[in-house]
Every structure is written in C-alpha cells, then in structure tokens.
Design a protein around this motif. Structure first.
Motif, PDB file in Angstrom:
ATOM      1  N   MET A   1      37.679  49.977  50.940  1.00  0.00           N
ATOM      2  CA  MET A   1      37.899  50.782  49.740  1.00  0.00           C
ATOM      3  C   MET A   1      38.036  49.886  48.509  1.00  0.00           C
ATOM      4  SD  MET A   1      40.429  53.880  49.144  1.00  0.00           S
ATOM      5  CE  MET A   1      41.374  54.000  47.666  1.00  0.00           C
ATOM      6  N   TYR A   2      38.703  48.734  48.680  1.00  0.00           N
ATOM      7  CA  TYR A   2      38.886  47.850  47.526  1.00  0.00           C
ATOM      8  C   TYR A   2      37.547  47.421  46.929  1.00  0.00           C
ATOM      9  CZ  TYR A   2      39.737  43.783  44.674  1.00  0.00           C
ATOM     10  OH  TYR A   2      39.733  42.902  43.625  1.00  0.00           O
ATOM     11  N   GLY A   3      36.656  46.929  47.778  1.00  0.00           N
ATOM     12  CA  GLY A   3      35.372  46.421  47.298  1.00  0.00           C
ATOM     13  C   GLY A   3      34.492  47.482  46.677  1.00  0.00           C
ATOM     14  N   ASN A   4      34.629  48.732  47.108  1.00  0.00           N
ATOM     15  CA  ASN A   4      33.760  49.791  46.613  1.00  0.00           C
ATOM     16  C   ASN A   4      34.284  50.494  45.365  1.00  0.00           C
ATOM     17  OD1 ASN A   4      31.839  49.423  48.626  1.00  0.00           O
ATOM     18  ND2 ASN A   4      32.947  50.744  50.042  1.00  0.00           N
ATOM     19  N   TYR A   5      35.597  50.659  45.259  1.00  0.00           N
ATOM     20  CA  TYR A   5      36.115  51.473  44.161  1.00  0.00           C
ATOM     21  C   TYR A   5      37.161  50.769  43.293  1.00  0.00           C
ATOM     22  CZ  TYR A   5      33.873  54.971  47.050  1.00  0.00           C
ATOM     23  OH  TYR A   5      32.960  55.660  47.791  1.00  0.00           O
ATOM     24  N   LEU A   6      38.193  50.256  43.923  1.00  0.00           N
ATOM     25  CA  LEU A   6      39.306  49.693  43.164  1.00  0.00           C
ATOM     26  C   LEU A   6      38.903  48.441  42.382  1.00  0.00           C
ATOM     27  CD1 LEU A   6      42.247  50.180  45.688  1.00  0.00           C
ATOM     28  CD2 LEU A   6      41.624  51.589  43.720  1.00  0.00           C
ATOM     29  N   LYS A   7      38.022  47.631  42.945  1.00  0.00           N
ATOM     30  CA  LYS A   7      37.567  46.423  42.260  1.00  0.00           C
ATOM     31  C   LYS A   7      36.855  46.800  40.967  1.00  0.00           C
ATOM     32  CE  LYS A   7      34.802  42.227  43.084  1.00  0.00           C
ATOM     33  NZ  LYS A   7      35.713  41.236  42.554  1.00  0.00           N
ATOM     34  N   ARG A   8      35.981  47.806  41.022  1.00  0.00           N
ATOM     35  CA  ARG A   8      35.251  48.237  39.820  1.00  0.00           C
ATOM     36  C   ARG A   8      36.218  48.822  38.785  1.00  0.00           C
ATOM     37  NH1 ARG A   8      32.574  47.304  35.926  1.00  0.00           N
ATOM     38  NH2 ARG A   8      31.502  48.997  34.915  1.00  0.00           N
ATOM     39  N   LEU A   9      37.176  49.612  39.219  1.00  0.00           N
ATOM     40  CA  LEU A   9      38.177  50.175  38.307  1.00  0.00           C
ATOM     41  C   LEU A   9      38.971  49.052  37.642  1.00  0.00           C
ATOM     42  CD1 LEU A   9      39.648  52.620  37.108  1.00  0.00           C
ATOM     43  CD2 LEU A   9      41.138  52.581  39.122  1.00  0.00           C
ATOM     44  N   GLY A  10      39.374  48.056  38.428  1.00  0.00           N
ATOM     45  CA  GLY A  10      40.094  46.904  37.883  1.00  0.00           C
ATOM     46  C   GLY A  10      39.240  46.138  36.876  1.00  0.00           C
ATOM     47  N   ASP A  11      37.952  45.993  37.179  1.00  0.00           N
ATOM     48  CA  ASP A  11      37.041  45.316  36.242  1.00  0.00           C
ATOM     49  C   ASP A  11      36.996  46.036  34.897  1.00  0.00           C
ATOM     50  OD1 ASP A  11      36.288  43.298  38.014  1.00  0.00           O
ATOM     51  OD2 ASP A  11      34.439  44.313  38.633  1.00  0.00           O
ATOM     52  N   ILE A  12      36.870  47.349  34.944  1.00  0.00           N
ATOM     53  CA  ILE A  12      36.783  48.141  33.703  1.00  0.00           C
ATOM     54  C   ILE A  12      38.073  47.993  32.898  1.00  0.00           C
ATOM     55  CG2 ILE A  12      36.669  50.501  32.776  1.00  0.00           C
ATOM     56  CD1 ILE A  12      34.794  51.134  35.206  1.00  0.00           C
ATOM     57  N   LEU A  13      39.214  48.153  33.560  1.00  0.00           N
ATOM     58  CA  LEU A  13      40.504  48.046  32.866  1.00  0.00           C
ATOM     59  C   LEU A  13      40.710  46.649  32.294  1.00  0.00           C
ATOM     60  CD1 LEU A  13      42.777  50.109  35.279  1.00  0.00           C
ATOM     61  CD2 LEU A  13      41.869  50.806  33.040  1.00  0.00           C
ATOM     62  N   PHE A  14      40.395  45.623  33.094  1.00  0.00           N
ATOM     63  CA  PHE A  14      40.528  44.248  32.625  1.00  0.00           C
ATOM     64  C   PHE A  14      39.634  43.999  31.412  1.00  0.00           C
ATOM     65  CE2 PHE A  14      38.745  40.009  32.413  1.00  0.00           C
ATOM     66  CZ  PHE A  14      39.884  39.248  32.232  1.00  0.00           C
ATOM     67  N   ALA A  15      38.366  44.380  31.506  1.00  0.00           N
ATOM     68  CA  ALA A  15      37.419  44.125  30.411  1.00  0.00           C
ATOM     69  C   ALA A  15      37.847  44.842  29.132  1.00  0.00           C
ATOM     70  CB  ALA A  15      36.005  44.528  30.818  1.00  0.00           C
ATOM     71  N   LEU A  16      38.259  46.095  29.254  1.00  0.00           N
ATOM     72  CA  LEU A  16      38.706  46.842  28.067  1.00  0.00           C
ATOM     73  C   LEU A  16      39.914  46.170  27.410  1.00  0.00           C
ATOM     74  CD1 LEU A  16      38.434  50.610  29.075  1.00  0.00           C
ATOM     75  CD2 LEU A  16      37.269  49.474  27.177  1.00  0.00           C
ATOM     76  N   CYS A  17      40.909  45.847  28.203  1.00  0.00           N
ATOM     77  CA  CYS A  17      42.112  45.198  27.660  1.00  0.00           C
ATOM     78  C   CYS A  17      41.775  43.844  27.050  1.00  0.00           C
ATOM     79  CB  CYS A  17      43.171  45.035  28.741  1.00  0.00           C
ATOM     80  SG  CYS A  17      43.893  46.594  29.290  1.00  0.00           S
ATOM     81  N   ALA A  18      40.977  43.052  27.741  1.00  0.00           N
ATOM     82  CA  ALA A  18      40.627  41.714  27.246  1.00  0.00           C
ATOM     83  C   ALA A  18      39.834  41.797  25.947  1.00  0.00           C
ATOM     84  CB  ALA A  18      39.837  40.947  28.308  1.00  0.00           C
ATOM     85  N   ILE A  19      38.900  42.739  25.863  1.00  0.00           N
ATOM     86  CA  ILE A  19      38.108  42.892  24.632  1.00  0.00           C
ATOM     87  C   ILE A  19      39.011  43.276  23.465  1.00  0.00           C
ATOM     88  CG2 ILE A  19      36.361  44.329  23.488  1.00  0.00           C
ATOM     89  CD1 ILE A  19      34.871  44.338  26.264  1.00  0.00           C
ATOM     90  N   ILE A  20      39.935  44.180  23.702  1.00  0.00           N
ATOM     91  CA  ILE A  20      40.852  44.603  22.635  1.00  0.00           C
ATOM     92  C   ILE A  20      41.746  43.437  22.202  1.00  0.00           C
ATOM     93  CG2 ILE A  20      42.847  46.088  22.127  1.00  0.00           C
ATOM     94  CD1 ILE A  20      41.417  48.220  23.963  1.00  0.00           C
ATOM     95  N   ILE A  21      42.341  42.766  23.163  1.00  0.00           N
ATOM     96  CA  ILE A  21      43.258  41.658  22.852  1.00  0.00           C
ATOM     97  C   ILE A  21      42.517  40.485  22.201  1.00  0.00           C
ATOM     98  CG2 ILE A  21      44.738  39.890  23.899  1.00  0.00           C
ATOM     99  CD1 ILE A  21      45.524  42.112  25.984  1.00  0.00           C
ATOM    100  N   LEU A  22      41.336  40.189  22.701  1.00  0.00           N
ATOM    101  CA  LEU A  22      40.591  39.017  22.227  1.00  0.00           C
ATOM    102  C   LEU A  22      39.618  39.317  21.088  1.00  0.00           C
ATOM    103  CD1 LEU A  22      39.865  37.462  25.733  1.00  0.00           C
ATOM    104  CD2 LEU A  22      41.578  36.704  24.068  1.00  0.00           C
TER     105      LEU A  22
END
Length: 188
Positions: A1-22
């Motif tokens: 489940m991690y590799g199929n769904y949670l990893k992608r969700l984490g990527d989206i959240l990380f990228a959004l937060c990083a783009i805003i902060i940086l």
C-alpha cells in the motif's frame, strides 16, 4: 500500500510545502540566473522515467545559454556560470524538480533519472525492473556515493531500493540525504 498510494500522497504534500516555503529562494535564483546570463533560467532535459517513458526534467540552468544536453560526468568539462557554480555547490539547481514531483513524473525518493543517451544504464535498469518506480530527487545510490559511482553499482542500489521499498527506507534516505547535502561539494 505504501508504494502505491501513500508514497505518492507524501510526494504531493512534500512538494507543495517545499515550493511554498522555498518560493523566495526559487524566485531569487531564477532572477540571479537571468541577470547573469539571460533567459531561460530553467533548463529542460529529456530523461527516462516510470515504465521507461521519457519525461522532461527541470533544473536551474548552471551553464551558459545554448549549452547542449550532456550527462553530469560530461558537464564537468564545460564552462559553468558564476551563479551556476554557486547553485550546484548548494544543490539549488535541483529545486525546480519539486514541480516534477508535484506533477507526478518524479518522486522525492527513487533512482535518479538517466539520460536516454545513457544506453547501457537504461538497459541495465530496465532488466533490473528499476523503471517500475518513479525516478527520484534523491535515492539509495546517491546516499551511498557522492559522485562517480560505476553504472553497474548504481543499478544494484537502484534495484535494491525498488525491491525493498518501504516507508522506513524512505525515511532513512531522507536523513542520509541531509548528510550528503552537507558534505563538501565536488569541484566545478
């Protein structure tokens, strides 16, 4: 489940937060590149990604306008701008890949994407099943060698990551990436 769904969700959240902060750093970097060497500030290059499909990777441009596509190894022989030298040493040149992560062509963690012209590397990765996962901003091979890793060894690390993909492994790679980024940079 991690590799199929949670990893992608984490990527989206990380990228959004990083783009805003940086965002201020991203904007200042783009302006500095434009002032020194004109437009465009973003370098686009075709790389091999998920399922062996080509995609366009984004990086801040560190070489003079008009420099062609070359691998990282070949790039060391070419001229680099003053701003380019700084952004490479601080890894700021990689920040536009946050947009690749957001749109799904890359992940935060996975094998670094190869150029299509790196035929042997692409072939070896295909045989090892590495292209079953998204390429990453950082990966297991990167945290196990700063640079100049032989391609065969790189494929072994990439395949190990693919075969053992887990939340714990990703967390370890993230922590080790901070150590990697803090190492003295290679000479440019």
């Amino acid at each position: 489940m991690y590799g199929n769904y949670l990893k992608r969700l984490g990527d989206i959240l990380f990228a959004l937060c990083a783009i805003i902060i940086l965002a201020p750093i991203i904007l200042l970097t783009a302006i500095a590149i434009y002032i020194e060497d004109g437009s465009p500030a973003i370098f686009r290059q075709k790389r091999v990604g998920l399922n062996g499909r080509e995609f366009t990777i984004f990086k801040f441009r560190s070489m003079p306008n008009g420099t062609g596509d070359v691998s990282s190894r070949e790039a060391k022989k070419l001229r680099i701008t003053k701003v380019g030298r700084f952004i490479r040493r601080t890894n700021l040149d990689e920040l536009p890949q946050l947009f690749n992560i957001l749109c799904g062509t890359m992940s935060l963690i996975g094998p670094r994407p190869a150029l299509a012209s790196q035929i042997e590397l692409v072939k070896s990765r295909t045989e090892a099943g590495v292209y079953d996962i998204r390429p990453g901003l950082t990966g297991l091979a990167q945290v196990n060698s700063y640079e100049n890793m032989p391609e065969g060894e790189k494929v072994k690390w990439d395949a190990k990551y693919r075969n053992e993909l887990s939340l714990m492994m990703d967390l370890k790679i993230v922590l080790r990436t901070f150590g990697y980024v803090l190492k003295p940079p290679p000479a440019y």
